[in-house]
Write a protein that holds these residues in place. Structure first.
Motif, PDB file in Angstrom:
ATOM      1  N   UNK A  45       1.016  -1.228  -0.349  1.00 31.71           N
ATOM      2  CA  UNK A  45       0.089   0.256  -0.073  1.00 31.71           C
ATOM      3  C   UNK A  45       0.917   1.267   0.043  1.00 31.71           C
ATOM      4  N   UNK A  46       1.351   1.718   1.128  1.00 29.40           N
ATOM      5  CA  UNK A  46       3.061   1.788   0.963  1.00 29.40           C
ATOM      6  C   UNK A  46       3.517   2.857  -0.574  1.00 29.40           C
ATOM      7  N   UNK A  47       4.012   1.754  -1.237  1.00 33.29           N
ATOM      8  CA  UNK A  47       5.028   1.904  -2.533  1.00 33.29           C
ATOM      9  C   UNK A  47       3.477   2.385  -3.413  1.00 33.29           C
ATOM     10  N   UNK A  48       2.178   1.545  -3.855  1.00 32.66           N
ATOM     11  CA  UNK A  48       1.205   2.324  -3.923  1.00 32.66           C
ATOM     12  C   UNK A  48       1.320   3.747  -3.853  1.00 32.66           C
ATOM     13  N   UNK A  49       1.387   4.548  -2.867  1.00 37.73           N
ATOM     14  CA  UNK A  49       1.196   5.373  -2.336  1.00 37.73           C
ATOM     15  C   UNK A  49       2.631   7.005  -2.606  1.00 37.73           C
ATOM     16  N   UNK A  50       3.585   6.094  -2.883  1.00 36.07           N
ATOM     17  CA  UNK A  50       4.586   6.659  -3.060  1.00 36.07           C
ATOM     18  C   UNK A  50       4.383   7.033  -4.417  1.00 36.07           C
ATOM     19  N   UNK A  51       4.479   6.063  -5.753  1.00 35.47           N
ATOM     20  CA  UNK A  51       3.356   6.500  -6.565  1.00 35.47           C
ATOM     21  C   UNK A  51       2.689   6.927  -7.624  1.00 35.47           C
ATOM     22  N   UNK A  52       1.910   7.624  -6.442  1.00 35.66           N
ATOM     23  CA  UNK A  52       0.825   7.887  -6.380  1.00 35.66           C
ATOM     24  C   UNK A  52       0.315   9.230  -5.878  1.00 35.66           C
ATOM     25  N   UNK A  53       1.329   9.746  -4.891  1.00 38.04           N
ATOM     26  CA  UNK A  53       1.378  11.554  -4.942  1.00 38.04           C
ATOM     27  C   UNK A  53       2.275  12.004  -6.106  1.00 38.04           C
ATOM     28  N   UNK A  54       3.020  11.097  -6.094  1.00 33.42           N
ATOM     29  CA  UNK A  54       4.127  11.285  -7.652  1.00 33.42           C
ATOM     30  C   UNK A  54       3.619  12.146  -8.865  1.00 33.42           C
ATOM     31  N   UNK A  55       2.590  11.072  -8.687  1.00 32.61           N
ATOM     32  CA  UNK A  55       1.775  11.026 -10.174  1.00 32.61           C
ATOM     33  C   UNK A  55       1.106  12.281  -9.853  1.00 32.61           C
ATOM     34  N   UNK A  56       0.261  12.917  -8.837  1.00 36.40           N
ATOM     35  CA  UNK A  56      -1.094  13.212  -8.414  1.00 36.40           C
ATOM     36  C   UNK A  56      -0.086  15.006  -8.962  1.00 36.40           C
ATOM     37  N   UNK A  57       1.799  14.874  -8.275  1.00 36.97           N
ATOM     38  CA  UNK A  57       2.317  15.962  -8.046  1.00 36.97           C
ATOM     39  C   UNK A  57       2.596  16.235  -9.917  1.00 36.97           C
ATOM     40  N   UNK A  59       5.396  15.005 -10.999  1.00 36.10           N
ATOM     41  CA  UNK A  59       6.703  15.100  -9.954  1.00 36.10           C
ATOM     42  C   UNK A  59       7.609  15.569 -10.157  1.00 36.10           C
ATOM     43  N   UNK A  60       6.579  17.454  -9.585  1.00 37.91           N
ATOM     44  CA  UNK A  60       7.365  18.453  -9.829  1.00 37.91           C
ATOM     45  C   UNK A  60       7.438  18.532  -8.083  1.00 37.91           C
ATOM     46  N   UNK A  61       6.756  17.559  -7.699  1.00 35.88           N
ATOM     47  CA  UNK A  61       7.220  18.734  -5.474  1.00 35.88           C
ATOM     48  C   UNK A  61       8.697  18.057  -5.420  1.00 35.88           C
ATOM     49  N   UNK A  62       9.235  19.005  -4.389  1.00 39.77           N
ATOM     50  CA  UNK A  62      10.469  18.947  -3.910  1.00 39.77           C
ATOM     51  C   UNK A  62      10.388  17.783  -3.611  1.00 39.77           C
ATOM     52  N   UNK A  63      11.687  16.805  -3.852  1.00 40.22           N
ATOM     53  CA  UNK A  63      12.300  15.629  -2.877  1.00 40.22           C
ATOM     54  C   UNK A  63      11.344  15.621  -1.138  1.00 40.22           C
ATOM     55  N   UNK A  64      11.726  15.991  -1.078  1.00 40.26           N
ATOM     56  CA  UNK A  64      11.863  17.112   0.451  1.00 40.26           C
ATOM     57  C   UNK A  64      10.613  16.722   1.339  1.00 40.26           C
ATOM     58  N   UNK A  65       9.454  17.284   0.395  1.00 38.48           N
ATOM     59  CA  UNK A  65       7.940  17.634   0.136  1.00 38.48           C
ATOM     60  C   UNK A  65       7.681  16.330  -0.337  1.00 38.48           C
ATOM     61  N   UNK A  66       7.776  15.544  -0.928  1.00 40.17           N
ATOM     62  CA  UNK A  66       7.430  13.836  -1.379  1.00 40.17           C
ATOM     63  C   UNK A  66       7.697  12.843  -0.387  1.00 40.17           C
ATOM     64  N   UNK A  67       9.383  13.148   0.180  1.00 41.31           N
ATOM     65  CA  UNK A  67       9.615  12.178   1.878  1.00 41.31           C
ATOM     66  C   UNK A  67       8.187  12.548   2.653  1.00 41.31           C
ATOM     67  N   UNK A  68       7.937  14.001   3.133  1.00 46.25           N
ATOM     68  CA  UNK A  68       6.797  14.645   4.188  1.00 46.25           C
ATOM     69  C   UNK A  68       6.126  14.230   3.655  1.00 46.25           C
ATOM     70  N   UNK A  69       5.301  13.732   3.103  1.00 39.99           N
ATOM     71  CA  UNK A  69       3.620  13.245   2.838  1.00 39.99           C
ATOM     72  C   UNK A  69       3.620  11.638   3.165  1.00 39.99           C
ATOM     73  N   UNK A  70       4.607  11.341   2.361  1.00 34.67           N
ATOM     74  CA  UNK A  70       5.099   9.554   2.119  1.00 34.67           C
ATOM     75  C   UNK A  70       4.606   9.387   3.894  1.00 34.67           C
ATOM     76  N   UNK A  71       6.058  10.122   4.893  1.00 35.16           N
ATOM     77  CA  UNK A  71       6.620   9.638   5.615  1.00 35.16           C
ATOM     78  C   UNK A  71       5.041   9.359   6.898  1.00 35.16           C
ATOM     79  N   UNK A  72       3.921  10.895   7.046  1.00 33.93           N
ATOM     80  CA  UNK A  72       2.798  11.219   7.151  1.00 33.93           C
ATOM     81  C   UNK A  72       2.313   9.876   6.817  1.00 33.93           C
ATOM     82  N   UNK A  73       1.986   9.628   5.319  1.00 38.94           N
ATOM     83  CA  UNK A  73       0.635   8.230   5.481  1.00 38.94           C
ATOM     84  C   UNK A  73       1.518   7.535   6.121  1.00 38.94           C
TER      85      UNK A  73
END
Length: 144
Positions: A45-57, A59-73
């Motif tokens: 489930x987590x790996x699917x979310x990692x990909x999905x959040x990247x597709x939603x954005x 893949x333009x959001x800074x990596x630190x933001x993506x990591x932040x969203x994913x850590x919260x998830x």
């Protein structure tokens, strides 16, 4: 045409779910010496979310933001899963009560920090795999 896109997306999700589950289950086996099937489900489930959040954005959001969203998830999912498997079902899959900054023995700060590194790897892995295997947009990772 739309049906093909649905089948493609389903294939992507199933692939990422199986890969995430396998990787996380294997990671636990290497470092803890044991795991539980529920961790396979959660890792997927987590790996699917990692990909999905990247597709939603795009893949333009800074990596630190993506990591932040994913850590919260991941932390939220770990807490929910922990309540279900450890407290409700009494399977005793893990217990963080001896760790600093823990909540109900289900999540703790040290493992949240460890998971942030795993999230960064998962974000990069999922983005590039979707591009090279499924022809999705090439991720444009940047730190800032």
């Amino acid at each position: 045409m739309e049906r093909i896109l649905i089948v493609k997306r389903l294939s992507e999700y199933l692939f990422l779910w199986a890969l995430g589950g396998t990787l996380y289950y294997s990671f636990e086996m290497m470092f803890r010496g044991f795991s539980h099937w529920s961790m396979f489900l959660l890792g997927g489930i987590c790996l699917v979310f990692f990909a999905q959040q990247g597709m939603w954005t795009g893949w333009t959001a800074p990596l630190w933001k993506q990591v932040g969203w994913c850590v919260i998830f991941v932390t939220a999912c770990e807490f929910i899963t922990g309540i279900l498997v450890n407290k409700v079902m009494h399977w005793n899959v893990w217990d963080y009560t001896d760790q600093p900054f823990q909540i109900m023995g289900q999540i703790c700060l040290p493992f949240t920090i460890i998971f942030s590194g795993l999230c960064a790897v998962g974000i990069l892995l999922s983005g590039y795999l979707l591009h090279f295997l499924y022809g999705e947009k090439m991720p444009g990772f940047h730190v800032l």
